[in-house]
Scaffold this motif. Structure first.
Motif, mmCIF file in Angstrom:
data_model
loop_
_atom_site.group_PDB
_atom_site.id
_atom_site.type_symbol
_atom_site.label_atom_id
_atom_site.label_comp_id
_atom_site.label_asym_id
_atom_site.label_seq_id
_atom_site.Cartn_x
_atom_site.Cartn_y
_atom_site.Cartn_z
ATOM 1 N N GLY A 1 -4.086 -8.193 -4.904
ATOM 2 C CA GLY A 1 -3.474 -6.796 -4.698
ATOM 3 C C GLY A 1 -3.537 -6.519 -3.366
ATOM 4 N N ARG B 1 0.780 -0.987 0.322
ATOM 5 C CA ARG B 1 0.170 -0.083 0.056
ATOM 6 C C ARG B 1 0.695 1.577 0.185
ATOM 7 N NH1 ARG B 1 -3.472 -2.940 3.738
ATOM 8 N NH2 ARG B 1 -2.804 -2.095 5.027
ATOM 9 N N ASN C 1 -4.429 -2.969 -7.828
ATOM 10 C CA ASN C 1 -4.349 -1.503 -7.122
ATOM 11 C C ASN C 1 -4.111 -0.305 -8.498
ATOM 12 O OD1 ASN C 1 -3.754 -1.185 -4.541
ATOM 13 N ND2 ASN C 1 -2.822 -3.000 -5.135
#
Length: 240
Positions: A194, A155, A237
């Motif tokens: 993801g 992330r 993503n």
């Protein structure tokens, strides 16, 4: 100046044992321009019974030459090296037939470079100060087909480069067009990848058997012409 390849314990030619999918030792090529770093990594990995240091190289050209000869399962690759750096070497290695997996060794001030390596097919990255047991654990996860990037790191990387504006919109649209080639179930699996989920977590969350998850992952890679699950994660993503 290009460093000469440095042979490790393995002889020329065939690997000593099964590769990451075969249940034997994982043969690793160490690539760093600092001999002390290479020595430290070799010492760290030498204590693991299921890991073998197949060789060492001091730059990207030497790494590519030695990888062709020794055929390691995994290359631990530094980014910043003289001559051919780790990014170029990763692209070259992953474009070759039957390529080894590549894990990037980095400091966390080069996020955009790491992302380029991941898009080129690297399986993940480790920080230079990663503990020895975590490096061995990453190699074992890679052998088992599990993510090397943790969800939090994935992330952070994606947030660092995502930005906004026209380029982000174009990237999102391209990613969504590619994901549209998948079946509904395959898109669910891609989305879970993801988020950093392992195959076992995907199986539990989507009520599938583990072999079915692995089949879906293989089909996603084939349909989208991707190298590994990290590229699936990046694509998923990008589409969000």
């Amino acid at each position: 100046m290009t460093s000469a390849p440095q042979d490790g314990p393995a002889p020329d030619g065939a690997p000593a044992g099964p590769g990451p999918d075969g249940g034997g030792r994982t043969r690793v090529l160490l690539v760093d321009d600092d001999p002390l770093v290479r020595s430290g990594l070799a010492l760290m990995l030498g204590g693991a019974s299921d890991v073998e240091v197949a060789g060492e190289a001091g730059d990207g050209d030497a790494a590519c030459a030695l990888a062709r000869r020794l055929r390691p399962d995994v290359v631990l690759m530094d980014i910043r090296m003289p001559g051919t750096d780790g990014l170029e070497a990763t692209e070259a290695l992953r474009a070759a037939p039957d390529p080894p997996e590549v894990i990037i060794l980095t400091t966390f001030d080069t996020d955009e470079h790491v992302l380029r390596a991941l898009r080129a097919g690297a399986a993940g990255f480790l920080l230079k100060d990663t503990r020895p047991e975590e490096i061995v654990g990453a190699l074992r996860r890679l052998r088992a087909g599990e993510p090397v990037l943790s969800p939090s790191v994935a992330r952070r990387l994606i947030a660092h480069v995502a930005g906004g504006g026209d380029e982000a919109l174009r990237r999102r649209n391209r990613a969504r067009e590619r994901l549209a080639l998948l079946s509904g179930r395959e898109r669910e699996v891609a989305a879970a990848i993801g988020r950093g989920a392992s195959n076992a977590q995907i199986a539990e969350g989507l009520f599938m058997s583990l072999p079915t998850v692995k089949t879906h992952v293989s089909r996603i890679l084939t349909k989208l012409d991707l190298n590994n699950r990290v590229q699936i994660a990046l694509l998923a993503n990008d589409a969000e």
